[in-house]
Design an enzyme around this catalytic site. Structure first.
Site, PDB file in Angstrom:
ATOM      1  N   SER A 582       0.848  -1.184   0.000  1.00 28.68           N
ATOM      2  CA  SER A 582       0.000   0.000   0.000  1.00 28.68           C
ATOM      3  C   SER A 582       0.892   1.246   0.000  1.00 28.68           C
ATOM      4  CB  SER A 582      -0.963  -0.042   1.185  1.00 28.68           C
ATOM      5  OG  SER A 582      -2.046   0.836   0.990  1.00 28.68           O
ATOM      6  N   ASP A 668      -9.596  -3.757  -5.859  1.00 31.51           N
ATOM      7  CA  ASP A 668      -9.125  -2.912  -4.764  1.00 31.51           C
ATOM      8  C   ASP A 668      -9.668  -1.494  -4.959  1.00 31.51           C
ATOM      9  OD1 ASP A 668      -7.726  -1.547  -2.802  1.00 31.51           O
ATOM     10  OD2 ASP A 668      -5.808  -2.492  -3.269  1.00 31.51           O
ATOM     11  N   HIS A 703      -8.417  -4.907  -1.315  1.00 34.63           N
ATOM     12  CA  HIS A 703      -7.159  -4.315  -0.854  1.00 34.63           C
ATOM     13  C   HIS A 703      -6.361  -5.300  -0.002  1.00 34.63           C
ATOM     14  CE1 HIS A 703      -4.496  -0.938  -0.180  1.00 34.63           C
ATOM     15  NE2 HIS A 703      -4.566  -1.081   1.124  1.00 34.63           N
TER      16      HIS A 703
END
Length: 739
Positions: A582, A668, A703
């Protein structure tokens, strides 16, 4: 789309053809600067050409990494072999019931259950969880939700929130079947097992019933996936009639809610990482509407908890007013009618440059404070008796005997004589404690161990070592490192290493046990967690020194951590890999451009590598909320220029990039798949290195990747096999591994 072949390093024969996306130049113009983006067309998620390209990327990745499959399978079996698959959580009491989750061997998901609690008049006994055994049904056990049944036939499954009414009769649960973190809420009558007709689509995380059980509160996101409305649903009425309790129109502010600890108020939290606003709704005066504690115009970052102290209404405020590391104050609601400068607040926990106050809550007898000191998260409790007066007692802190650990409140009930705590360290599996709150007869309180998660396969913490080390950044700043290794690794500069980092949003990479990580340590890999600036490990300054126009400190700190490892005597400098996800994926892209020669491989999971393009478009999910972290490049030319000087996608160059794996998910909503898809194309087009650059995309995940524990174990095995293979650490150390 065309293909280009890469040479197999061993025999110079073409090994596989990497997909080459066609170039469609698109100009992005801001502040007089023009950036030509050749791959922006890959954003068209509904395009058949884009989907085919992504499938081709997966096929290429599968070919390039096919030789890693035996290692992936070995790591998967090690994770599986160390995990007690038929297990259960420690029951947690809420009102008249004990709630817990069972996991069953062979099943991907948990089964949520409950059993009736007893009240004998002995408070600690009544809050002692029943002895529940794995695989053994308790007398009177009720299944609330079998997630395996719910997930059947669905490509993805995740629960985004559950709630039970105070009387224990109604159950609400929110489910996501796509991985896009948009949930469908359903209701069940636990007395009959019947589903209620009420169904609410497209809600966000978190649901709560009102204390009387007649209405349910939930959050809704806007088109940019920002939670902006808190709504109220009255059971049995049309969803179209649901009341908007509050709507937040500032695109840079996040909205959430909770019930106060004593359940007398609905507490709305509005804010960003720099300032906030709390609004309260009294359930006993519902029609009076919302009352603001401190206006956002004062630019105070705070949390507020209303409660009764000796029968009088008070508000406990955790805030950064004249206190960068935050402090805790007691406020009389009558003070809030005055201008802020004239209000009288009473200090409960004072400010300290060495201690970061993260939050505070209350029970009927104590204030519970979460603090961070010397990088470590800790819990302290203060008696309500004498609070805010000269008679206020000293804080009591449960004592643990390890240097590097994480201890946090895992749950508390207003009337309970105990608080539930979670504890873990790098080599201590997660533990659940109940901490008996201090009394005059028991002034230090008492820690009661309820469970230590079992680890199978002959695991012994004595086989591993965790130490705190310090790297020195270019500006002289000392950067804490957690260095993990197998006890048998020799300090002869021959081992392999992996450096892991994140460094954003004031999130700390706290000590925690992880079964998958053991598979790397057992292969002799020295695992370094770099607690770099931008995280929260050393207080608010540590965060602020790694955000906005100081963001590059995050990247150079990581390189300094890598240099420490290379010079440590543990590893061969040519056998170091890097990993992050991320915002940590942005970190990976940045260090790949800064120092590609220092890494044998880089794994970037759901990587935020096209951050500038994303943040320049406020219509994209969560973009406006990012301005507080990185700055606003739309309005500020200096922020634009600074970001453009480090964002990975704009800064790929003719460099000898190492092996790179970008791991992402098609659905995501936080970091769109298009970011790694574009980045991988840009890297391949300019890299002067011979190593393959691959993208692995989960077509059904979000995600956090795919759902289901076995699928997630396989994903982790893929990442770790890629690292281990790249640094030449595929064999277990003598005597290591599953026993």
């Amino acid at each position: 789309m065309t293909e280009t072949s890469v040479q197999h390093p061993a025999d110079n024969t073409p090994a596989a053809a990497a997909p080459v996306a066609r170039k469609v130049p698109t100009e992005r113009i801001h502040h007089g600067d023009t950036f030509v983006d050749n791959y922006e067309w890959l954003r068209a998620k509904d395009s058949a050409e884009v989907v085919e390209h992504l499938k081709a990327e997966n096929a290429y990745q599968e070919t390039v990494t096919a030789h890693q499959e035996p290692l992936r399978e070995a790591i998967f079996q090690e994770i599986k072999g160390r995990t007690q698959e038929t297990d259960l959580s420690v029951p947690n009491r809420k009102d008249g019931w004990w709630y817990y989750t069972r996991s069953v061997e062979g099943k991907e998901y948990g089964i949520q259950c409950r059993v009736k609690a007893q009240d004998t008049g002995d408070p600690v006994a009544d809050w002692t969880p029943p002895a529940v055994e794995a695989g053994v049904e308790l007398s009177g056990e009720e299944v609330l939700l079998d997630c395996n049944v719910e997930a059947e036939g669905k490509p993805f499954f995740a629960v985004g929130g559950t709630a039970v009414t105070v009387d224990g009769n109604l159950y609400a649960y929110a489910v996501d079947n796509a991985g896009d973190e948009r949930f469908t809420l359903r209701f069940k009558d636990l007395r009959t097992g019947e589903m209620l007709p009420d169904v609410i689509e497209n809600i966000f995380y978190g649901v709560s019933f009102s204390p009387d059980g007649t209405r349910l509160f939930y959050t809704v996101v806007d088109d940019a996936w920002r939670p902006y409305q808190v709504k109220s649903h009255v059971l049995g009425t049309p969803v179209t009639d649901d009341e908007v309790i509050y709507q937040e129109d500032d695109v840079a502010m996040w909205l959430g809610f909770d019930l106060s600890s004593d359940r007398r108020h609905l507490v709305l939290s509005i804010g960003c990482s720099e300032y906030s606003e709390t609004r309260l709704l009294r359930f006993d005066d519902y029609d009076a509407g919302l009352a603001t504690v401190i206006s956002r115009d004062e630019h105070v970052l705070y949390e507020a908890e209303p409660f009764l102290l000796d029968g009088a209404e008070k508000i406990l405020v955790t805030h950064n007013r004249d206190a960068i590391n935050s402090m805790v104050s007691l406020v009389d609601p009558a003070e809030l009618t005055k201008p802020l400068a004239e209000q009288e607040w009473t200090t409960v926990v004072g400010h300290s440059d060495q201690v970061r106050v993260n939050g505070a809550g209350v029970t009927s007898t104590h204030v519970i404070v979460s603090v961070r000191k010397d990088t470590i998260e800790r819990v302290q409790v203060l008696a309500l008796a004498g609070l805010g007066t000269p008679a206020q007692g000293d804080p009591v802190e449960p004592a643990f005997d390890e240097e590097l650990y994480t201890a946090g409140v895992a749950g508390s009930d207003y009337e309970a004589p105990v608080i539930r705590m979670g504890y873990t360290s790098y080599f201590t599996p997660s533990r659940v404690y109940d901490f008996v709150l201090p009394t005059p007869a028991l002034p230090a309180g008492e820690l009661l161990l309820r469970k230590e998660s079992p680890v199978l396969g002959g695991y012994s913490s004595a086989d591993y070592v965790a130490t705190r080390e310090w790297a020195t950044a270019a500006d002289g700043t000392r950067v804490p490192l957690s260095v993990l290794r197998h006890a048998s690794v020799a300090r002869d500069s021959s081992a392999a290493g992996l450096v892991y980092g994140y460094g954003s949003y004031e999130l700390s990479m706290d000590p925690g046990f992880g079964i998958p990580r053991l598979s790397l340590l057992d292969r002799g890999i020295v695992f370094v967690i770099a607690h770099i600036r931008g995280g929260g490990e050393l207080g608010r300054h540590w965060y602020e020194d790694g955000k906005k126009l100081h963001k590059k400190n995050t990247f150079t700190d990581f390189v300094a951590a890598t240099d420490w490892l290379a010079d440590s005597g543990w590893v061969a400098p040519t056998r170091i890999a890097a990993m992050g996800g991320s915002a940590g994926g942005l970190l990976m892209g940045a260090v790949a451009n800064l120092a590609p020669e220092k890494y044998a491989a880089i794994v970037a999971a759901v990587p935020f590598v096209d951050a500038l393009t994303t943040i320049l478009d406020p219509e994209l999910p969560l973009s406006a909320l990012e301005w507080e972290e990185w700055g606003n490049p739309i309005t500020d030319p200096e922020v634009y220029a600074y970001m453009k000087s480090y964002t990975p996608y704009e800064n790929v160059g003719a460099l000898p990039y190492p092996k790179i794996a970008a791991v992402t998910s098609f659905n995501d909503t936080r970091v769109l798949y298009v970011e790694p898809a574009k980045w991988v194309q840009a890297l391949r087009s300019v890299s002067t290195g011979a190593e393959p650059i691959v993208m692995k995309i989960e077509m059904d995940g979000g995600h956090g990747g795919a759902s289901g524990r076995y699928v997630q174990w396989r994903e982790r095995a893929w990442d770790y096999a890629f690292v281990a293979d790249s640094v030449g650490a595929v064999e277990l150390l003598p005597g290591a591994g599953l026993k």
